[in-house]
Design a protein around this motif. Sequence first.
Motif, PDB file in Angstrom:
ATOM      1  N   VAL A  73     -29.721 -42.586  -0.949  1.00 39.83           N
ATOM      2  CA  VAL A  73     -28.657 -41.705  -1.429  1.00 39.83           C
ATOM      3  C   VAL A  73     -29.229 -40.727  -2.453  1.00 39.83           C
ATOM      4  O   VAL A  73     -29.916 -41.128  -3.401  1.00 39.83           O
ATOM      5  CB  VAL A  73     -27.511 -42.525  -2.057  1.00 39.83           C
ATOM      6  N   LEU A  74     -28.925 -39.435  -2.241  1.00 42.87           N
ATOM      7  CA  LEU A  74     -29.396 -38.401  -3.152  1.00 42.87           C
ATOM      8  C   LEU A  74     -28.239 -37.547  -3.654  1.00 42.87           C
ATOM      9  O   LEU A  74     -27.259 -37.332  -2.940  1.00 42.87           O
ATOM     10  CB  LEU A  74     -30.428 -37.499  -2.454  1.00 42.87           C
ATOM     11  N   ALA A  75     -28.399 -37.082  -4.876  1.00 43.84           N
ATOM     12  CA  ALA A  75     -27.481 -36.119  -5.491  1.00 43.84           C
ATOM     13  C   ALA A  75     -28.333 -34.967  -6.010  1.00 43.84           C
ATOM     14  O   ALA A  75     -29.561 -35.101  -6.115  1.00 43.84           O
ATOM     15  CB  ALA A  75     -26.700 -36.784  -6.623  1.00 43.84           C
ATOM     16  N   PRO A  76     -27.741 -33.823  -6.329  1.00 44.37           N
ATOM     17  CA  PRO A  76     -28.525 -32.677  -6.797  1.00 44.37           C
ATOM     18  C   PRO A  76     -29.496 -33.038  -7.920  1.00 44.37           C
ATOM     19  O   PRO A  76     -29.109 -33.617  -8.942  1.00 44.37           O
ATOM     20  CB  PRO A  76     -27.449 -31.699  -7.276  1.00 44.37           C
ATOM     21  N   GLY A  77     -30.782 -32.708  -7.692  1.00 39.12           N
ATOM     22  CA  GLY A  77     -31.825 -32.962  -8.684  1.00 39.12           C
ATOM     23  C   GLY A  77     -32.454 -34.339  -8.611  1.00 39.12           C
ATOM     24  O   GLY A  77     -33.522 -34.568  -9.187  1.00 39.12           O
ATOM     25  N   LEU A  78     -31.835 -35.278  -7.897  1.00 40.68           N
ATOM     26  CA  LEU A  78     -32.301 -36.666  -7.903  1.00 40.68           C
ATOM     27  C   LEU A  78     -33.494 -36.858  -6.961  1.00 40.68           C
ATOM     28  O   LEU A  78     -33.608 -36.208  -5.920  1.00 40.68           O
ATOM     29  CB  LEU A  78     -31.157 -37.591  -7.491  1.00 40.68           C
ATOM     30  N   VAL A  79     -34.368 -37.797  -7.346  1.00 38.89           N
ATOM     31  CA  VAL A  79     -35.558 -38.124  -6.566  1.00 38.89           C
ATOM     32  C   VAL A  79     -35.443 -39.531  -6.010  1.00 38.89           C
ATOM     33  O   VAL A  79     -35.009 -40.458  -6.705  1.00 38.89           O
ATOM     34  CB  VAL A  79     -36.834 -38.027  -7.438  1.00 38.89           C
ATOM     35  N   SER A  80     -35.809 -39.683  -4.750  1.00 43.39           N
ATOM     36  CA  SER A  80     -35.906 -41.002  -4.131  1.00 43.39           C
ATOM     37  C   SER A  80     -37.337 -41.202  -3.647  1.00 43.39           C
ATOM     38  O   SER A  80     -37.869 -40.370  -2.905  1.00 43.39           O
ATOM     39  CB  SER A  80     -34.930 -41.129  -2.949  1.00 43.39           C
ATOM     40  N   ASN A  81     -37.963 -42.277  -4.080  1.00 43.92           N
ATOM     41  CA  ASN A  81     -39.329 -42.598  -3.646  1.00 43.92           C
ATOM     42  C   ASN A  81     -39.401 -44.101  -3.430  1.00 43.92           C
ATOM     43  O   ASN A  81     -39.844 -44.857  -4.285  1.00 43.92           O
ATOM     44  CB  ASN A  81     -40.349 -42.142  -4.698  1.00 43.92           C
ATOM     45  N   LYS A  82     -38.945 -44.527  -2.258  1.00 44.01           N
ATOM     46  CA  LYS A  82     -38.788 -45.948  -1.968  1.00 44.01           C
ATOM     47  C   LYS A  82     -39.744 -46.415  -0.876  1.00 44.01           C
ATOM     48  O   LYS A  82     -40.228 -45.625  -0.063  1.00 44.01           O
ATOM     49  CB  LYS A  82     -37.349 -46.249  -1.561  1.00 44.01           C
ATOM     50  N   TYR A  83     -39.984 -47.727  -0.888  1.00 41.93           N
ATOM     51  CA  TYR A  83     -40.845 -48.362   0.104  1.00 41.93           C
ATOM     52  C   TYR A  83     -39.995 -49.319   0.940  1.00 41.93           C
ATOM     53  O   TYR A  83     -39.278 -50.168   0.394  1.00 41.93           O
ATOM     54  CB  TYR A  83     -41.982 -49.128  -0.571  1.00 41.93           C
ATOM     55  N   TYR A  84     -40.081 -49.179   2.242  1.00 39.95           N
ATOM     56  CA  TYR A  84     -39.299 -50.018   3.158  1.00 39.95           C
ATOM     57  C   TYR A  84     -40.262 -50.853   3.995  1.00 39.95           C
ATOM     58  O   TYR A  84     -41.055 -50.318   4.780  1.00 39.95           O
ATOM     59  CB  TYR A  84     -38.428 -49.152   4.055  1.00 39.95           C
ATOM     60  N   TYR A  85     -40.183 -52.184   3.818  1.00 39.07           N
ATOM     61  CA  TYR A  85     -41.108 -53.078   4.503  1.00 39.07           C
ATOM     62  C   TYR A  85     -40.491 -53.632   5.783  1.00 39.07           C
ATOM     63  O   TYR A  85     -39.272 -53.756   5.914  1.00 39.07           O
ATOM     64  CB  TYR A  85     -41.521 -54.227   3.578  1.00 39.07           C
ATOM     65  N   ASN A  86     -41.380 -53.986   6.696  1.00 33.62           N
ATOM     66  CA  ASN A  86     -40.987 -54.569   7.980  1.00 33.62           C
ATOM     67  C   ASN A  86     -39.953 -53.697   8.685  1.00 33.62           C
ATOM     68  O   ASN A  86     -38.920 -54.168   9.159  1.00 33.62           O
ATOM     69  CB  ASN A  86     -40.447 -55.990   7.798  1.00 33.62           C
ATOM     70  N   ILE A  87     -40.250 -52.416   8.765  1.00 30.42           N
ATOM     71  CA  ILE A  87     -39.327 -51.468   9.403  1.00 30.42           C
ATOM     72  C   ILE A  87     -39.307 -51.680  10.914  1.00 30.42           C
ATOM     73  O   ILE A  87     -40.186 -52.340  11.485  1.00 30.42           O
ATOM     74  CB  ILE A  87     -39.737 -50.010   9.095  1.00 30.42           C
ATOM     75  N   ASP A  88     -38.305 -51.122  11.558  1.00 28.18           N
ATOM     76  CA  ASP A  88     -38.241 -51.170  13.022  1.00 28.18           C
ATOM     77  C   ASP A  88     -39.417 -50.393  13.599  1.00 28.18           C
ATOM     78  O   ASP A  88     -39.697 -49.248  13.184  1.00 28.18           O
ATOM     79  CB  ASP A  88     -36.924 -50.557  13.515  1.00 28.18           C
ATOM     80  N   PHE A  89     -40.086 -51.026  14.573  1.00 32.55           N
ATOM     81  CA  PHE A  89     -41.270 -50.407  15.163  1.00 32.55           C
ATOM     82  C   PHE A  89     -41.540 -51.088  16.501  1.00 32.55           C
ATOM     83  O   PHE A  89     -41.229 -52.269  16.666  1.00 32.55           O
ATOM     84  CB  PHE A  89     -42.483 -50.574  14.227  1.00 32.55           C
ATOM     85  N   PRO A  90     -42.090 -50.358  17.474  1.00 30.81           N
ATOM     86  CA  PRO A  90     -42.400 -50.991  18.761  1.00 30.81           C
ATOM     87  C   PRO A  90     -43.317 -52.200  18.562  1.00 30.81           C
ATOM     88  O   PRO A  90     -44.286 -52.139  17.805  1.00 30.81           O
ATOM     89  CB  PRO A  90     -43.114 -49.877  19.537  1.00 30.81           C
ATOM     90  N   ARG A  91     -43.019 -53.274  19.260  1.00 29.35           N
ATOM     91  CA  ARG A  91     -43.792 -54.500  19.117  1.00 29.35           C
ATOM     92  C   ARG A  91     -44.691 -54.704  20.328  1.00 29.35           C
ATOM     93  O   ARG A  91     -44.538 -54.066  21.354  1.00 29.35           O
ATOM     94  CB  ARG A  91     -42.848 -55.699  18.955  1.00 29.35           C
ATOM     95  N   GLY A  92     -45.612 -55.644  20.178  1.00 28.49           N
ATOM     96  CA  GLY A  92     -46.533 -55.947  21.259  1.00 28.49           C
ATOM     97  C   GLY A  92     -47.843 -55.183  21.094  1.00 28.49           C
ATOM     98  O   GLY A  92     -48.024 -54.395  20.162  1.00 28.49           O
ATOM     99  N   HIS A  93     -48.759 -55.430  22.015  1.00 21.17           N
ATOM    100  CA  HIS A  93     -50.071 -54.778  21.982  1.00 21.17           C
ATOM    101  C   HIS A  93     -49.922 -53.395  22.605  1.00 21.17           C
ATOM    102  O   HIS A  93     -49.739 -53.261  23.814  1.00 21.17           O
ATOM    103  CB  HIS A  93     -51.076 -55.624  22.766  1.00 21.17           C
ATOM    104  N   ILE A  94     -49.996 -52.361  21.775  1.00 23.68           N
ATOM    105  CA  ILE A  94     -49.699 -51.009  22.229  1.00 23.68           C
ATOM    106  C   ILE A  94     -50.774 -50.025  21.767  1.00 23.68           C
ATOM    107  O   ILE A  94     -51.617 -50.352  20.926  1.00 23.68           O
ATOM    108  CB  ILE A  94     -48.320 -50.529  21.714  1.00 23.68           C
ATOM    109  N   ALA A  95     -50.700 -48.823  22.342  1.00 26.92           N
ATOM    110  CA  ALA A  95     -51.500 -47.691  21.878  1.00 26.92           C
ATOM    111  C   ALA A  95     -50.523 -46.616  21.420  1.00 26.92           C
ATOM    112  O   ALA A  95     -49.732 -46.110  22.218  1.00 26.92           O
ATOM    113  CB  ALA A  95     -52.398 -47.167  22.981  1.00 26.92           C
TER     114      ALA A  95
END
Length: 464
Positions: free
Chosen positions: A52-74
Amino acid sequence: MADYSCILISGLLLFLLLQSSQSESNVKNSNNNNYKNNNVVKTEVFLSPKFVLAPGLVSNKYYYNIDFPRGHIAIKSFNAEIVDENGNPIPLHETYLHHWVLQRYYHQINGSDFILVKNSGLCGTGLTQYFGLGAETRKTETHIPDPYGIEAGGNIPAAGYEEGWFLNVHAIDTRGAHDRLACTECGCDLYNVTVDEYGVTVPREYKGGVRCCHDGTRCPVREGIFFSGVAERSLYLRYTVKYVEWNPLIVPVKIYILDVSDVWTTVDGSRGSAETHNCVVEYDIEPCPNSVANDGCVHTKTLSASLPSGGDVIYGVGHQHAGATGIALYGEGGRLICWSNPIYGTGEEAGNEAGYVVGMSTCYPTPGSLKISSGEKLTLVSNYSNAQSHTGVMGFFYLLIADSSPKSNPLRLYAPSDEVWKNAKLSDFVWPIVVLGVVVVAAVVVFVVLKGRSGRGEDYEAML
């Protein structure tokens, strides 16, 4: 008689050549078909957790274990942009995407052990990501050509571990800001910050950068901006991953990131010398003396370094901020490896915001045509206009490098490889045997005829 034996030898060589050619052709066609069948590009689109942002506000967050394709991929590409709750792209002059970083790691399923998987770059502690861009994301190509890919999902270090990905998103809401550019360059005085996000005092010589616009800080905005219909809003980083299922025909690439602000030294020890790299990540640019707008003043920063291993250059791109005029990588002797230029917007819509770097040009050499040798001295040159000062600018260079293909063995011309024999079928041998039979019969007939004639004392020119 020796002359006639040449005919038989040539017939045998012809057989081997035909057989090798036919079998190699079959394997090649089979490999091509297998590659196409196993190389179906899949596309998945995800949203980061809400910020969530408001005028002038900064967001610098870290999100772990995000959604991502699984399995052995390229991985074939990774792109991202900031959107609102309805999926509408947000322009940079409203929310500035300072950077996003995608990082791979392993974590213990039933424990707390955490293993960071770094790229192959030189930086010791920073810039370990697999992908990472900023405001230029929308118009910067990230696709990896066939048959190459970034391997993921394989080589789990031990039982009880699994692969994960984390995403860092650094965004600045500049709606109503007095000076949007100053907000995006994170001047410490502008943000009134003296302590960074870790509670460490910011040195006096540090004038601006990510340490002064960390999560929760605010850039000054016009008075009454909150009463003019501009309110806080929920945003997401929408990221798109393209990938294929891993198969043995894919050629893996290594990721290298060079930082023009890298300070490296050679340390001598009992086991020999070693290089240590301190990637500062950011640097400031002072205005040139007596400068006026558009007077052509250019600030140049360079780095000399070498890679621990070489190979074929598959992809190259730079990362710079507003004010940049281009970044280039050179090899020994001044040969140009890649020049990456900033693309500036000219309008108001998302992806074409005037005054912002909305893309960086990329390099896609023909595979095998451009190599970097192990230990080759490389020179990175980052250029910015210094008609005015800038703080917290960056000069990174991303390289994807594949191991060079082994030189062909001339004996393969006569001796089919194990792969050829393994994939060959009985039908592959039928027509070469027929050809060999014809050659042998013809040789015998010629031998008999010539033998008879030679008995009459006639002279004949050797056939071979």
